[in-house]
Design an enzyme around this catalytic site. Sequence first.
Site, PDB file in Angstrom:
ATOM      1  N   ASP A 115      -4.791 -12.845   3.615  1.00 53.42           N
ATOM      2  CA  ASP A 115      -6.010 -12.346   4.252  1.00 53.42           C
ATOM      3  C   ASP A 115      -7.278 -12.614   3.431  1.00 53.42           C
ATOM      4  O   ASP A 115      -8.362 -12.166   3.808  1.00 53.42           O
ATOM      5  CB  ASP A 115      -5.885 -10.848   4.622  1.00 53.42           C
ATOM      6  CG  ASP A 115      -5.134 -10.039   3.595  1.00 53.42           C
ATOM      7  OD1 ASP A 115      -4.866 -10.566   2.495  1.00 53.42           O
ATOM      8  OD2 ASP A 115      -4.817  -8.863   3.875  1.00 53.42           O
TER       9      ASP A 115
ATOM     10  N   HIS B 110       0.812  -1.233   0.000  1.00 56.30           N
ATOM     11  CA  HIS B 110       0.000   0.000   0.000  1.00 56.30           C
ATOM     12  C   HIS B 110       0.839   1.275   0.000  1.00 56.30           C
ATOM     13  O   HIS B 110       0.318   2.352  -0.253  1.00 56.30           O
ATOM     14  CB  HIS B 110      -0.934   0.042   1.213  1.00 56.30           C
ATOM     15  CG  HIS B 110      -1.990  -1.021   1.200  1.00 56.30           C
ATOM     16  ND1 HIS B 110      -2.862  -1.188   0.151  1.00 56.30           N
ATOM     17  CD2 HIS B 110      -2.307  -1.983   2.113  1.00 56.30           C
ATOM     18  CE1 HIS B 110      -3.685  -2.198   0.413  1.00 56.30           C
ATOM     19  NE2 HIS B 110      -3.355  -2.706   1.597  1.00 56.30           N
TER      20      HIS B 110
ATOM     21  N   HIS C   6      -6.479  -7.362  -0.176  1.00 59.34           N
ATOM     22  CA  HIS C   6      -6.607  -5.934  -0.491  1.00 59.34           C
ATOM     23  C   HIS C   6      -5.864  -5.626  -1.781  1.00 59.34           C
ATOM     24  O   HIS C   6      -4.803  -6.195  -2.039  1.00 59.34           O
ATOM     25  CB  HIS C   6      -6.025  -5.082   0.646  1.00 59.34           C
ATOM     26  CG  HIS C   6      -6.663  -5.335   1.977  1.00 59.34           C
ATOM     27  ND1 HIS C   6      -6.147  -6.243   2.878  1.00 59.34           N
ATOM     28  CD2 HIS C   6      -7.782  -4.816   2.530  1.00 59.34           C
ATOM     29  CE1 HIS C   6      -6.930  -6.256   3.953  1.00 59.34           C
ATOM     30  NE2 HIS C   6      -7.927  -5.416   3.769  1.00 59.34           N
TER      31      HIS C   6
ATOM     32  N   ASP D  78      -2.834 -10.756  -2.040  1.00 55.72           N
ATOM     33  CA  ASP D  78      -3.406 -10.174  -0.821  1.00 55.72           C
ATOM     34  C   ASP D  78      -4.875  -9.833  -1.102  1.00 55.72           C
ATOM     35  O   ASP D  78      -5.217  -9.443  -2.216  1.00 55.72           O
ATOM     36  CB  ASP D  78      -2.623  -8.907  -0.480  1.00 55.72           C
ATOM     37  CG  ASP D  78      -2.884  -8.385   0.908  1.00 55.72           C
ATOM     38  OD1 ASP D  78      -2.012  -8.570   1.774  1.00 55.72           O
ATOM     39  OD2 ASP D  78      -3.951  -7.765   1.122  1.00 55.72           O
TER      40      ASP D  78
END
Length: 377
Positions: A252, A126, A165, A163
């Site tokens: 995740d 990120h 996200h 991931d």
Amino acid sequence: MNKVGIVYGDVYLSYNFGHGHPLNPYRVKLFFDLIKHYGLLQVLNHVEPRMASENELMLVHSREYVDKVKRLSERGYGMLDFGDTPAFKGMFEASCYLVGGTLVAVDMVMSGKCEHAFNPGGGLHHASHDRGAGFCVFNDIAIAVRYLLDKWRVKRVMILDIDVHHGDGTQWTLYSEPRALKVDFHESGLYLYPGTGFMDEMGEGEGYGFMVNVPLPPRTHDDAYLYAFKEIVPTLAEEFKPDVIIHQCGVDAHFEDPLAHLALTTRSYAEIAEIMHELAHKVSGGRYVMVGGGGYNVGTVTRAWTIMLSKVVGIELPDELPREWLIAFKNLMGYDPPATLHDKSKPFISEGAWRSIMADVQHVVREVKKRFSRFFK
Ligand SMILES: [Zn+2]
Ligand SMILES: [Zn+2]
């Protein structure tokens, strides 16, 4: 000489946003403990991370941002974003070790010291040019790509980010870079942080057509995920022919993860690791760098990464978790450890929901193939 490298040092524990923050630093330690107690270290090449230099950070990040992190790190409080990523004392040094760990893994693979290497401390997807976000201070993946292109003079790098996200920092910092093919599987930004990663985000300028986003609906299960993965990833790798593959292994998307809504089990992670390992040998001369990423259920993260690594090493581990590890887990976490290495339960998904999710994912796969038709001939 062991063919698979593992980069880990207890210095990783200093990347710590504080008590109660979802990114628990013990997850990397307990992962390392688990592979140790399973006896995997005997077949791995274990090395310590090093600190990335400021020049290495600035392959991706601005001077101003690096200075800001140093300032906040000395002060020990403040925020890097709007609340997810608080500053802490020593944050700069701790972050440099995570990035340096990924560069150590890259060097091991590129120098031929190892075929594959895993840095569980990396995967901070990120962070972008001039800001940290979503628990990520510096983007080790983007830095590793620049380092590979500049220092190792490779021609093409493929990044696979699984991931849950979307890896927005990696996307934006390499958006116009055609030498990096970025492939990102994630829960759709309609439902989850950071709200980006839609199919029409395909890159810009020369990099247009080198950003492949695969947004998935909530509750996406193993069957749908693996269907999409097998339809998309091998073809992209075989057509792009990367010199090296970087794999962000956020776990995740697992059904037990508290921060997201996908429904994978350890079955997906086992299969993904097998597919990627085989692909690396087929398309990139075996050069395969794995980095960590998200995963906020400590028992799940440690198990999923252990399963993935065992697949890459080619060793089948017993389902029974080592006794010493169960004790260490309970001592560090203060609650009961998981029962077995592989999931024994799976999320309940009704037949109707299963079919409707599958149909949604099939639609996404068709759209991706249409947009990237030059790869999917
Ligand atoms: Zn191999
Ligand atoms: Zn994540």
